[in-house]
Write a protein that holds these residues in place. Structure first.
Motif, mmCIF file in Angstrom:
data_model
loop_
_atom_site.group_PDB
_atom_site.id
_atom_site.type_symbol
_atom_site.label_atom_id
_atom_site.label_comp_id
_atom_site.label_asym_id
_atom_site.label_seq_id
_atom_site.Cartn_x
_atom_site.Cartn_y
_atom_site.Cartn_z
ATOM 1 N N THR A 153 8.781 43.819 89.691
ATOM 2 C CA THR A 153 8.305 44.535 90.770
ATOM 3 C C THR A 153 9.390 44.753 91.659
ATOM 4 O O THR A 153 9.212 45.844 92.821
ATOM 5 C CB THR A 153 6.890 44.120 91.327
ATOM 6 O OG1 THR A 153 7.152 42.416 91.691
ATOM 7 C CG2 THR A 153 6.050 44.162 90.132
ATOM 8 N N HIS A 154 10.208 43.514 92.067
ATOM 9 C CA HIS A 154 10.989 43.749 93.365
ATOM 10 C C HIS A 154 12.413 44.076 92.889
ATOM 11 O O HIS A 154 12.758 43.651 91.623
ATOM 12 C CB HIS A 154 11.038 42.294 94.025
ATOM 13 C CG HIS A 154 9.834 42.184 94.636
ATOM 14 N ND1 HIS A 154 9.283 42.708 95.808
ATOM 15 C CD2 HIS A 154 8.820 41.272 94.324
ATOM 16 C CE1 HIS A 154 8.161 42.267 95.968
ATOM 17 N NE2 HIS A 154 7.660 41.413 95.091
ATOM 18 N N ASN A 155 13.093 44.945 93.526
ATOM 19 C CA ASN A 155 14.803 45.242 93.170
ATOM 20 C C ASN A 155 14.951 45.675 91.896
ATOM 21 O O ASN A 155 16.043 45.468 91.321
ATOM 22 C CB ASN A 155 15.230 43.900 93.714
ATOM 23 C CG ASN A 155 15.172 43.340 94.984
ATOM 24 O OD1 ASN A 155 15.053 44.070 95.854
ATOM 25 N ND2 ASN A 155 15.667 41.976 94.830
ATOM 26 N N CYS A 156 13.871 46.621 91.455
ATOM 27 C CA CYS A 156 14.196 47.450 90.301
ATOM 28 C C CYS A 156 14.201 48.748 90.721
ATOM 29 O O CYS A 156 13.133 49.338 91.187
ATOM 30 C CB CYS A 156 13.133 47.163 89.182
ATOM 31 S SG CYS A 156 13.404 45.346 88.588
ATOM 32 N N PHE A 157 15.237 49.543 90.175
ATOM 33 C CA PHE A 157 15.314 50.981 90.378
ATOM 34 C C PHE A 157 15.780 51.741 89.328
ATOM 35 O O PHE A 157 16.217 51.310 88.324
ATOM 36 C CB PHE A 157 16.404 51.105 91.620
ATOM 37 C CG PHE A 157 16.163 50.221 92.867
ATOM 38 C CD1 PHE A 157 15.262 50.588 93.843
ATOM 39 C CD2 PHE A 157 16.814 49.147 92.912
ATOM 40 C CE1 PHE A 157 15.008 49.624 94.972
ATOM 41 C CE2 PHE A 157 16.471 48.171 93.930
ATOM 42 C CZ PHE A 157 15.715 48.634 95.002
ATOM 43 N N VAL A 196 24.208 42.457 88.581
ATOM 44 C CA VAL A 196 22.793 43.560 88.147
ATOM 45 C C VAL A 196 22.524 43.553 86.614
ATOM 46 O O VAL A 196 23.475 43.547 85.924
ATOM 47 C CB VAL A 196 23.792 44.804 88.621
ATOM 48 C CG1 VAL A 196 22.876 46.099 88.182
ATOM 49 C CG2 VAL A 196 24.143 44.972 90.179
ATOM 50 N N LEU A 197 21.258 43.664 86.302
ATOM 51 C CA LEU A 197 20.908 43.744 85.207
ATOM 52 C C LEU A 197 20.461 44.985 84.800
ATOM 53 O O LEU A 197 20.029 45.797 85.670
ATOM 54 C CB LEU A 197 19.470 43.085 84.845
ATOM 55 C CG LEU A 197 18.937 42.910 83.539
ATOM 56 C CD1 LEU A 197 19.535 42.508 82.533
ATOM 57 C CD2 LEU A 197 17.480 42.150 83.673
ATOM 58 N N GLU A 243 19.122 58.280 81.964
ATOM 59 C CA GLU A 243 18.310 57.529 83.033
ATOM 60 C C GLU A 243 18.321 56.270 82.570
ATOM 61 O O GLU A 243 18.202 56.202 81.378
ATOM 62 C CB GLU A 243 17.191 58.274 83.268
ATOM 63 C CG GLU A 243 16.357 57.297 84.346
ATOM 64 C CD GLU A 243 14.978 57.977 84.603
ATOM 65 O OE1 GLU A 243 14.693 58.334 85.863
ATOM 66 O OE2 GLU A 243 13.933 57.760 83.902
ATOM 67 N N CYS A 244 18.513 55.375 83.514
ATOM 68 C CA CYS A 244 18.246 53.748 83.217
ATOM 69 C C CYS A 244 17.786 53.224 84.297
ATOM 70 O O CYS A 244 17.458 53.675 85.204
ATOM 71 C CB CYS A 244 19.835 53.331 83.062
ATOM 72 S SG CYS A 244 20.933 53.283 84.400
ATOM 73 N N TRP A 245 17.352 52.082 84.069
ATOM 74 C CA TRP A 245 16.834 50.977 85.048
ATOM 75 C C TRP A 245 17.793 49.875 85.378
ATOM 76 O O TRP A 245 18.554 49.656 84.509
ATOM 77 C CB TRP A 245 15.503 50.368 84.884
ATOM 78 C CG TRP A 245 14.392 51.348 84.661
ATOM 79 C CD1 TRP A 245 14.036 52.332 83.665
ATOM 80 C CD2 TRP A 245 13.522 51.776 85.489
ATOM 81 N NE1 TRP A 245 13.126 53.214 83.996
ATOM 82 C CE2 TRP A 245 12.654 52.853 85.319
ATOM 83 C CE3 TRP A 245 13.140 51.184 87.160
ATOM 84 C CZ2 TRP A 245 11.704 53.479 86.256
ATOM 85 C CZ3 TRP A 245 12.313 51.691 87.731
ATOM 86 C CH2 TRP A 245 11.478 52.619 87.237
ATOM 87 N N TRP A 246 17.625 49.377 86.648
ATOM 88 C CA TRP A 246 18.697 48.309 86.935
ATOM 89 C C TRP A 246 17.762 47.492 88.062
ATOM 90 O O TRP A 246 17.191 47.863 88.741
ATOM 91 C CB TRP A 246 20.070 48.801 87.518
ATOM 92 C CG TRP A 246 20.028 49.601 88.849
ATOM 93 C CD1 TRP A 246 19.555 50.909 89.247
ATOM 94 C CD2 TRP A 246 20.059 49.114 90.104
ATOM 95 N NE1 TRP A 246 19.834 51.254 90.259
ATOM 96 C CE2 TRP A 246 20.061 50.106 90.946
ATOM 97 C CE3 TRP A 246 20.300 47.844 90.469
ATOM 98 C CZ2 TRP A 246 20.000 49.880 92.443
ATOM 99 C CZ3 TRP A 246 20.462 47.660 92.046
ATOM 100 C CH2 TRP A 246 20.312 48.763 92.832
ATOM 101 N N GLY A 247 17.993 46.238 88.051
ATOM 102 C CA GLY A 247 17.646 45.248 88.913
ATOM 103 C C GLY A 247 18.604 44.098 89.275
ATOM 104 O O GLY A 247 19.430 43.948 88.779
#
Length: 126
Positions: A67-71, A56-57, A112-116
């Motif tokens: 665009t894909h698998n980023c939340f 996980v990044l 809050e963060c983002w992960w992919g």
């Protein structure tokens, strides 16, 4: 290992490759499968997606190019050690990241963060 239950929503195939969409409570995952018999995949089938915490990044800001698998998620808990830190997110995903890299992000519990995760780093069980 992170595990999320979902439902297969779409399947695109090309020779021995399949790109499978799986709807989970977090959102839609794209899973790249190699050498998968097409008859084993069906839209509407309940399945699980699995991915390692090391795959996980973690990002402090929204990734504009992903665009894909980023939340987006909030950090629920951080367990720091000298070399590695385990970051638990509110959506149930764990991220294992180098402590120095995590500290450079400047993130704290509640932020809050983002992960992919890459489509090729996800396993699918149906």
């Amino acid at each position: 290992m992170n595990a999320l239950e979902g439902t297969i929503t779409q399947i695109s195939t090309d020779e021995n490759l399949a790109l499978v969409g799986v709807d989970t409570p977090i959102g839609e995952f794209s899973v790249l499968l190699l050498d998968t018999p097409q008859q084993d995949l069906q839209v509407g089938v309940r399945s699980k997606v699995y991915f390692k915490s090391t795959q996980v990044l973690l990002m402090a800001q929204s990734p504009h190019s992903c665009t894909h698998n980023c939340f987006a998620s909030r950090i629920a808990h951080i367990q720091k050690n000298t070399i590695l830190s385990l970051v638990s997110l509110e959506d149930g995903v764990d991220v294992l990241v180098a402590t120095r890299a995590f500290e450079n992000l400047g993130l704290r519990e509640g932020d809050e963060c983002w992960w992919g995760v890459s489509a090729g780093d996800i396993l699918l069980e149906s």
